[in-house]
Design a protein around this motif. Structure first.
Motif, PDB file in Angstrom:
ATOM      1  N   THR A  41     -37.172  15.673  12.997  1.00  0.00           N
ATOM      2  CA  THR A  41     -37.376  14.248  12.732  1.00  0.00           C
ATOM      3  C   THR A  41     -36.246  13.596  11.929  1.00  0.00           C
ATOM      4  O   THR A  41     -35.656  12.626  12.386  1.00  0.00           O
ATOM      5  N   SER A  72     -42.401  15.136  22.150  1.00  0.00           N
ATOM      6  CA  SER A  72     -43.659  15.850  21.929  1.00  0.00           C
ATOM      7  C   SER A  72     -44.470  15.963  23.217  1.00  0.00           C
ATOM      8  O   SER A  72     -44.965  17.039  23.568  1.00  0.00           O
ATOM      9  N   VAL A 110     -40.965  19.034  16.844  1.00  0.00           N
ATOM     10  CA  VAL A 110     -41.011  17.604  16.496  1.00  0.00           C
ATOM     11  C   VAL A 110     -40.821  17.424  14.987  1.00  0.00           C
ATOM     12  O   VAL A 110     -40.018  16.595  14.551  1.00  0.00           O
ATOM     13  N   GLY A 111     -41.529  18.229  14.192  1.00  0.00           N
ATOM     14  CA  GLY A 111     -41.410  18.109  12.741  1.00  0.00           C
ATOM     15  C   GLY A 111     -40.030  18.480  12.250  1.00  0.00           C
ATOM     16  O   GLY A 111     -39.474  17.828  11.365  1.00  0.00           O
ATOM     17  N   GLY A 112     -39.471  19.519  12.854  1.00  0.00           N
ATOM     18  CA  GLY A 112     -38.183  20.025  12.394  1.00  0.00           C
ATOM     19  C   GLY A 112     -37.020  19.113  12.679  1.00  0.00           C
ATOM     20  O   GLY A 112     -36.000  19.158  11.991  1.00  0.00           O
ATOM     21  N   GLY A 161     -39.345  10.658  19.581  1.00  0.00           N
ATOM     22  CA  GLY A 161     -40.171  11.766  19.098  1.00  0.00           C
ATOM     23  C   GLY A 161     -41.457  11.900  19.894  1.00  0.00           C
ATOM     24  O   GLY A 161     -41.888  13.010  20.224  1.00  0.00           O
ATOM     25  N   GLN A 162     -42.067  10.760  20.224  1.00  0.00           N
ATOM     26  CA  GLN A 162     -43.302  10.805  21.017  1.00  0.00           C
ATOM     27  C   GLN A 162     -43.027  11.384  22.405  1.00  0.00           C
ATOM     28  O   GLN A 162     -43.802  12.201  22.909  1.00  0.00           O
ATOM     29  N   VAL A 204     -44.572  23.173  19.430  1.00  0.00           N
ATOM     30  CA  VAL A 204     -44.317  21.732  19.618  1.00  0.00           C
ATOM     31  C   VAL A 204     -44.282  21.032  18.262  1.00  0.00           C
ATOM     32  O   VAL A 204     -43.395  20.214  17.986  1.00  0.00           O
ATOM     33  N   MET A 205     -45.231  21.370  17.402  1.00  0.00           N
ATOM     34  CA  MET A 205     -45.252  20.771  16.051  1.00  0.00           C
ATOM     35  C   MET A 205     -43.975  21.096  15.291  1.00  0.00           C
ATOM     36  O   MET A 205     -43.411  20.247  14.602  1.00  0.00           O
ATOM     37  N   GLU A 206     -43.521  22.317  15.421  1.00  0.00           N
ATOM     38  CA  GLU A 206     -42.308  22.749  14.720  1.00  0.00           C
ATOM     39  C   GLU A 206     -41.084  21.996  15.263  1.00  0.00           C
ATOM     40  O   GLU A 206     -40.226  21.563  14.489  1.00  0.00           O
ATOM     41  N   ALA A 261     -48.892  25.085  20.958  1.00  0.00           N
ATOM     42  CA  ALA A 261     -48.891  23.803  20.236  1.00  0.00           C
ATOM     43  C   ALA A 261     -48.138  23.900  18.916  1.00  0.00           C
ATOM     44  O   ALA A 261     -47.496  22.930  18.488  1.00  0.00           O
ATOM     45  N   GLY A 280     -38.821   6.193  17.167  1.00  0.00           N
ATOM     46  CA  GLY A 280     -40.189   6.720  17.174  1.00  0.00           C
ATOM     47  C   GLY A 280     -40.611   7.149  18.570  1.00  0.00           C
ATOM     48  O   GLY A 280     -41.230   8.198  18.753  1.00  0.00           O
TER      49      GLY A 280
END
Lengths: 181, 299
Positions: B129, B155, B125-127, B151-152, B121-123, B118, B148
């Motif tokens: 944006t 993810s 999506v966050g990276g 990105g969803q 995945v955060m990295e 996980a 938007g």
């Protein structure tokens, strides 16, 4: 009184991340637990989750943070939950998540101060909700008159909204939006 | 002995079938030589499929495969630029001139990236944006609502690996021009692939009995993608693919998922991919390809 809970701060406390995005189920579950703890610490009847500093929210996180939180809160006697600072992508994910549970919540978007319903609600509930925004605290008969509906239909809609804690029902048979208004 | 697996001249989510056809029995007894010398173009789906093949061979305990790089000028260096060769080096013995060029992210939405958990995945999506938002708004002229959803979808597609595959996977996303299918409109393509257990095995314990003899890769894919059913009994599960599908339906995008021997797709009016294809050559794991079209040019 209404407690304001900043979701971006809950995210930072729950997960070690430099980002403000609510993504992945484990993240959502951790944030939900953090919010529930925060709500238990408040004695207020109402809590508002502030999404204004949250970046992206995916569908899984909407399920974990909002839908499962709402399920947990509806099992408790008093507290109401509302959302504010909701961006378009949040609204889309929340609507999608709540529809699966047949749940609905009051939200205020980042671009408009007017409260609206997100999730699963019959059209009558939505019409009655909008009318109550315009009228303020009111009993069912004047709302029915304004909507040109029979009173029982209006009572059904307002009580449905009250059961979902989208409006507050008072002992004198009036209704309003409570702390969100 | 070595078995040569030809890589198609153009490797995308459909021509993975040709790559799969060359693999032969699984796990292979012979060492595989994945021969991309004649390959002139590969989509993100092609990149992540190549890595999936290498990963699946390693996890099956097969001999480390060889990979012959494209000879056409510029192709191998592009593969280096998008991050493919960086990730391929531990999985393949690479033949051909390997560019020392580092991974460049300036004009890609997501370079080839590994997904293990996980946090990855955060990295991802966050990276991406800010850069992705700019690319999608400038290149595809998409408004914020559509961005938007990108990105969803990214993810959720990546999370499928973490939640269901049982092993690591890969993601890549680029912007392309669809000259034939969309008369020159630009599209954003997200490709995610893993070498995991696949949709059939993931869903078999909870769904297999319902379908009896009809149960197979295609039925499993339809169960997940069309009916939004997950292996979990939690009513909130299965939201990822249904959320992606809803978003793509609204913006005329497409999603195609290949797993095992089948491929199932949600096909928009501009595409002619068959919605269901069974009996394909087997390929390890699952491959998800999402296409989001850019704004239609004003007439």
């Amino acid at each position: 009184m209404s407690a304001l809970i900043r979701v971006d701060l809950m995210l930072r406390e729950a997960v070690d991340t430099p980002y403000s995005d609510l993504v992945t189920r484990p993240t959502g579950a951790a944030v939900r637990d953090r919010v529930l703890t925060e709500m238990r610490d408040f004695s207020d009847d109402d809590a508002q989750l502030d999404f204004s500093e949250v970046g992206l929210m995916d569908f899984s996180c909407a399920d974990e943070v909002i839908a499962k939180l709402l399920v947990a809160i509806l099992e408790q006697p008093l507290q109401r939950l509302m959302l504010r600072g909701v961006h378009h992508n949040h609204a889309d994910a929340i609507e999608h998540a709540l529809a699966r549970y047949d749940l609905v919540i009051v939200a205020i978007g980042i671009e408009s101060p007017e409260p609206h319903l997100l999730g699963s609600a019959p059209d009558d509930w939505r019409d009655a909700f909008r009318m109550l925004i315009r009228m303020g605290r009111a009993a069912a008969p004047p709302v029915a008159e304004a909507l040109c509906w029979p009173v029982p239909r209006t009572v059904d809609a307002l009580q449905g909204l009250a059961r979902r804690r989208c409006v507050v029902a008072y002992p004198d048979a009036t209704f309003d939006l409570g702390a969100v208004a | 002995m070595t078995r040569v697996v030809p890589v198609p001249q153009s490797l995308d989510h459909l021509s993975i079938d040709q790559l799969a056809a060359g693999i032969g029995p699984w796990p292979p007894e012979q060492r595989l030589l994945v021969d991309a010398h004649a390959t002139e173009w590969a989509s993100p789906a092609g990149f992540v499929a190549l890595l999936t093949l290498g990963q699946a061979l390693a996890e099956a305990g097969a001999a480390k495969p060889e990979l012959t790089l494209p000879v056409k000028p510029g192709v191998a260096s592009y593969w280096a630029k998008v991050g493919l060769l960086h990730h391929a080096e531990p999985l393949f013995d690479i033949h051909g001139k390997v560019s020392k060029r580092g991974v460049e992210t300036s004009d890609t939405l997501v370079p080839v990236t590994i997904i293990r958990n996980a946090a990855d995945v955060m990295e991802i999506v966050g990276g991406i944006t800010q850069r992705a938002t700019k690319l999608l708004m400038d290149e595809l002229e998409l408004d914020a609502k559509v961005v938007g959803g990108f990105g969803q979808s990214l993810s959720e597609a990546c999370q499928n690996i973490v939640e269901h595959a049982g092993t690591a996977g890969w993601v890549a996303a680029h912007v392309y021009v669809y000259r034939k299918r969309l008369s020159g409109r630009k599209v954003a393509v997200i490709a995610v692939s893993d070498a995991g257990i696949g949709f059939r095995r993931s869903l078999e314990a909870t769904q297999g009995k319902r379908f009896g003899d009809r149960w197979g890769d295609a039925q499993a894919l339809e169960t997940a993608l069309i009916h939004g059913i997950s292996r979990f009994r939690d009513p909130g599960r299965g939201q990822g693919l249904t959320g992606i599908k809803r978003y793509l339906t609204r913006w005329e995008g497409s999603i195609s998922i290949r797993s095992g021997t089948a491929r199932v797709a949600i096909v928009p009016p501009w595409d002619d991919e068959p919605p269901r294809f069974d009996g394909l050559p087997w390929f390890p794991g699952s491959q998800v390809t999402i296409v989001i079209p850019g704004k239609e040019p004003a007439e």
